[in-house]
Scaffold this motif. Structure first.
Motif, short mmCIF file in Angstrom:
data_model
loop_
_atom_site.label_atom_id
_atom_site.label_comp_id
_atom_site.label_asym_id
_atom_site.label_seq_id
_atom_site.Cartn_x
_atom_site.Cartn_y
_atom_site.Cartn_z
N CYS A 135 0.84 -1.19 0.00
CA CYS A 135 0.00 0.00 0.00
C CYS A 135 0.88 1.25 0.00
O CYS A 135 2.04 1.21 0.37
N THR A 136 0.28 2.38 -0.38
CA THR A 136 0.94 3.68 -0.36
C THR A 136 0.07 4.60 0.48
O THR A 136 -1.17 4.62 0.33
N ASP A 137 0.72 5.40 1.38
CA ASP A 137 -0.07 6.31 2.21
C ASP A 137 -0.23 7.66 1.52
O ASP A 137 0.25 7.87 0.40
N THR A 138 -0.91 8.60 2.17
CA THR A 138 -1.19 9.91 1.58
C THR A 138 0.07 10.74 1.40
O THR A 138 0.08 11.67 0.61
N ASN A 139 1.18 10.41 2.11
CA ASN A 139 2.45 11.13 1.96
C ASN A 139 3.32 10.53 0.86
O ASN A 139 4.41 11.04 0.60
N GLY A 140 2.90 9.43 0.26
CA GLY A 140 3.66 8.79 -0.81
C GLY A 140 4.62 7.71 -0.33
O GLY A 140 5.43 7.20 -1.10
N VAL A 141 4.56 7.35 0.94
CA VAL A 141 5.45 6.31 1.50
C VAL A 141 4.87 4.94 1.15
O VAL A 141 3.68 4.68 1.32
N ARG A 142 5.73 4.04 0.65
CA ARG A 142 5.31 2.71 0.23
C ARG A 142 5.47 1.72 1.38
O ARG A 142 6.51 1.68 2.06
N TYR A 143 4.46 0.93 1.65
CA TYR A 143 4.47 -0.14 2.66
C TYR A 143 4.34 -1.45 1.91
O TYR A 143 3.30 -1.73 1.31
N ASN A 144 5.41 -2.27 1.93
CA ASN A 144 5.40 -3.55 1.21
C ASN A 144 4.61 -4.55 2.02
O ASN A 144 4.85 -4.75 3.21
N GLY A 145 3.67 -5.21 1.36
CA GLY A 145 2.75 -6.13 2.03
C GLY A 145 3.43 -7.40 2.47
O GLY A 145 4.38 -7.89 1.87
N GLY A 146 2.92 -7.95 3.54
CA GLY A 146 3.40 -9.23 4.06
C GLY A 146 2.20 -10.16 4.21
O GLY A 146 1.25 -10.10 3.44
N ALA A 147 2.24 -10.99 5.22
CA ALA A 147 1.14 -11.92 5.47
C ALA A 147 0.07 -11.24 6.31
O ALA A 147 0.37 -10.59 7.31
N GLY A 148 -1.16 -11.37 5.88
CA GLY A 148 -2.28 -10.80 6.65
C GLY A 148 -2.23 -9.29 6.64
O GLY A 148 -2.09 -8.66 5.59
N ASN A 149 -2.33 -8.69 7.82
CA ASN A 149 -2.33 -7.23 7.91
C ASN A 149 -0.94 -6.68 8.22
O ASN A 149 -0.81 -5.53 8.58
N ALA A 150 0.12 -7.46 8.10
CA ALA A 150 1.49 -7.01 8.37
C ALA A 150 2.10 -6.41 7.11
O ALA A 150 1.84 -6.87 6.00
N ALA A 151 2.92 -5.38 7.31
CA ALA A 151 3.62 -4.73 6.20
C ALA A 151 4.93 -4.19 6.72
O ALA A 151 5.14 -4.08 7.93
N LEU A 152 5.84 -3.83 5.80
CA LEU A 152 7.13 -3.25 6.16
C LEU A 152 7.25 -1.88 5.53
O LEU A 152 6.97 -1.71 4.34
N ASN A 153 7.71 -0.88 6.31
CA ASN A 153 7.93 0.45 5.75
C ASN A 153 9.31 0.51 5.11
O ASN A 153 10.08 -0.46 5.20
N PRO A 154 9.72 1.61 4.47
CA PRO A 154 11.04 1.67 3.82
C PRO A 154 12.22 1.49 4.78
O PRO A 154 13.30 1.08 4.36
N GLN A 155 12.07 1.78 6.08
CA GLN A 155 13.15 1.59 7.04
C GLN A 155 13.21 0.14 7.55
O GLN A 155 14.08 -0.20 8.34
N GLY A 156 12.27 -0.70 7.16
CA GLY A 156 12.26 -2.10 7.57
C GLY A 156 11.50 -2.35 8.86
O GLY A 156 11.56 -3.45 9.41
N ARG A 157 10.79 -1.35 9.37
CA ARG A 157 10.01 -1.52 10.60
C ARG A 157 8.70 -2.22 10.29
O ARG A 157 8.13 -2.06 9.21
N LEU A 158 8.20 -2.97 11.26
CA LEU A 158 6.95 -3.69 11.12
C LEU A 158 5.78 -2.73 11.25
O LEU A 158 5.72 -1.93 12.18
N CYS A 159 4.85 -2.82 10.34
CA CYS A 159 3.66 -1.97 10.36
C CYS A 159 2.44 -2.87 10.24
O CYS A 159 2.49 -3.94 9.64
N THR A 160 1.34 -2.42 10.81
CA THR A 160 0.08 -3.16 10.71
C THR A 160 -0.95 -2.27 10.05
O THR A 160 -1.02 -1.07 10.31
#
Length: 150
Positions: A116-141
């Motif tokens: 997904c991409t947020d309103t600021n243009g930051v890309r979150y690479n999808g993982g399993a279920g509702n987990a994703a990774l931001n460009p710094q490699g931090r876990l996001c939900t």
């Protein structure tokens, strides 16, 4: 009930005496030689010939005593003293990044098969279920239309 217990104890004691046992054997360590009971001496019996042999039976020769150890000097070696530290203590040149507190949720603008991409243009690479990774490699939900990184 008490009389039946006494009767049973008396019967057992008389049975033991009739069988030739003067006292019951007690297996406990003897702490003083004054109270030690001498062990019965075993009588030496002649070696018996195994059945079915005609030659006289010879007992195995006695084993040799193990060699006697001689005392030797014991050397106790200690570690040498530590070398003194010369100069300033070591400091790493690059400090590890400090962990920031989790940021608040961010609105998601659009999603595709990869993330997904947020309103600021930051890309979150999808993982399993509702987990994703931001460009710094931090876990996001992701939760509905928002994403929060930890």
């Amino acid at each position: 009930m008490k009389s039946s217990t006494q009767l049973l104890a008396l019967t057992l004691a008389l049975t033991a005496l009739a069988a030739g046992a003067a006292e019951p054997d007690v297996y406990a360590p003897v702490l003083s030689p004054k109270y030690a009971v001498p062990a019965p001496k075993a009588e030496a019996q002649p070696a018996q010939q195994p059945p079915g042999t005609s030659a006289p039976y010879k007992a195995a020769p006695p084993k040799k005593a193990p060699p006697r150890r001689r005392p030797t000097r014991q050397d106790i070696i200690t570690m040498p003293p530590a070398a003194p530290i010369v100069g300033a203590p070591f400091r790493p040149s690059v400090l590890p990044p400090a962990h920031a507190a989790p940021s608040g949720p961010v609105q998601i603008n659009s999603c595709d098969a990869g993330g997904c991409t947020d309103t600021n243009g930051v890309r979150y690479n999808g993982g399993a279920g509702n987990a994703a990774l931001n460009p710094q490699g931090r876990l996001c939900t992701t939760n509905g239309a928002t994403v929060q990184c930890f």
